[in-house]
Design a protein around this motif. Structure first.
Motif, PDB file in Angstrom:
ATOM      1  N   THR A  10       0.830  -1.205   0.000  1.00 55.88           N
ATOM      2  CA  THR A  10       0.000   0.000   0.000  1.00 55.88           C
ATOM      3  C   THR A  10       0.866   1.257   0.000  1.00 55.88           C
ATOM      4  OG1 THR A  10      -1.708  -1.212   1.203  1.00 55.88           O
ATOM      5  CG2 THR A  10      -1.888   1.173   1.187  1.00 55.88           C
ATOM      6  N   SER A  44      -4.376   1.128   5.226  1.00 59.29           N
ATOM      7  CA  SER A  44      -4.489  -0.317   5.411  1.00 59.29           C
ATOM      8  C   SER A  44      -5.436  -0.656   6.559  1.00 59.29           C
ATOM      9  CB  SER A  44      -3.118  -0.930   5.683  1.00 59.29           C
ATOM     10  OG  SER A  44      -2.283  -0.782   4.582  1.00 59.29           O
ATOM     11  N   ASN A  47      -8.932   0.019   5.387  1.00 58.02           N
ATOM     12  CA  ASN A  47      -9.372  -1.027   4.466  1.00 58.02           C
ATOM     13  C   ASN A  47      -9.715  -2.329   5.183  1.00 58.02           C
ATOM     14  OD1 ASN A  47      -9.270   0.486   2.151  1.00 58.02           O
ATOM     15  ND2 ASN A  47      -7.187  -0.102   1.638  1.00 58.02           N
ATOM     16  N   ARG A  51     -13.876  -0.869   5.311  1.00 59.13           N
ATOM     17  CA  ARG A  51     -14.202  -1.225   3.941  1.00 59.13           C
ATOM     18  C   ARG A  51     -15.181  -2.399   3.813  1.00 59.13           C
ATOM     19  NH1 ARG A  51      -9.440  -2.600  -0.115  1.00 59.13           N
ATOM     20  NH2 ARG A  51     -10.427  -2.342  -2.113  1.00 59.13           N
ATOM     21  N   ASN A  74     -13.851   2.718  -2.852  1.00 58.84           N
ATOM     22  CA  ASN A  74     -12.403   2.902  -2.677  1.00 58.84           C
ATOM     23  C   ASN A  74     -12.045   4.373  -2.497  1.00 58.84           C
ATOM     24  OD1 ASN A  74     -11.841   0.205  -2.807  1.00 58.84           O
ATOM     25  ND2 ASN A  74     -11.249   0.238  -4.963  1.00 58.84           N
ATOM     26  N   MET A  77     -12.887   5.433   0.990  1.00 58.60           N
ATOM     27  CA  MET A  77     -11.892   4.924   1.943  1.00 58.60           C
ATOM     28  C   MET A  77     -10.632   5.783   1.919  1.00 58.60           C
ATOM     29  SD  MET A  77     -13.380   2.491   3.434  1.00 58.60           S
ATOM     30  CE  MET A  77     -14.907   3.334   3.143  1.00 58.60           C
ATOM     31  N   SER A 105      -7.530   6.499  -6.426  1.00 59.23           N
ATOM     32  CA  SER A 105      -7.988   5.181  -5.963  1.00 59.23           C
ATOM     33  C   SER A 105      -7.820   4.131  -7.059  1.00 59.23           C
ATOM     34  CB  SER A 105      -9.428   5.249  -5.487  1.00 59.23           C
ATOM     35  OG  SER A 105     -10.320   5.428  -6.556  1.00 59.23           O
TER      36      SER A 105
END
Length: 122
Positions: A10, A44, A47, A51, A74, A77, A105
């Protein structure tokens, strides 16, 4: 170990997005990599935690749009992670518009997919 690999992937993807997408800026000068690493950690964690809930809530719209709405999830997020990173840690991750966040994204998704294929993580 799996989370550390996800975090590094990421971080690389966020670095590529900051480098490629106009409108996504990291304010910090020489400590840019530290800001990218911290933002990637927050992204992270977002997510992993938020998410899945958003995916379940947006499932009817995602089915109707044949999966395109997943890109909007996405993007949201990314906005949540930027809000948390700027609010808690003062990282300086700046998103100018929804369009630049949307493109970022997509870039993060593509680079993450490529990096996960190289690393061998599904």
């Amino acid at each position: 170990m799996n989370f550390i690999i996800r975090w590094l992937v990421t971080a690389v993807a966020v670095g590529v997005a900051v480098w490629l997408v106009p409108g996504i800026d990291l304010i910090g000068g020489t400590s840019a990599w530290a800001g990218i690493a911290l933002f990637a950690l927050i992204l992270s964690l977002v997510n992993i935690s938020i998410r899945p809930i958003m995916q379940v809530l947006s499932l009817p719209v995602t089915v109707l749009t044949l999966g395109i709405f997943y890109l909007v999830v996405n993007t949201l997020m990314l906005y949540i992670a930027a809000w948390l990173a700027n609010g808690i840690f003062q990282v300086g991750f700046d998103i100018v518009s929804f369009g630049s966040a949307f493109v970022a994204s997509i870039v993060i998704s593509i680079v993450s997919s490529l990096m996960n294929a190289l690393v061998g993580k599904d």
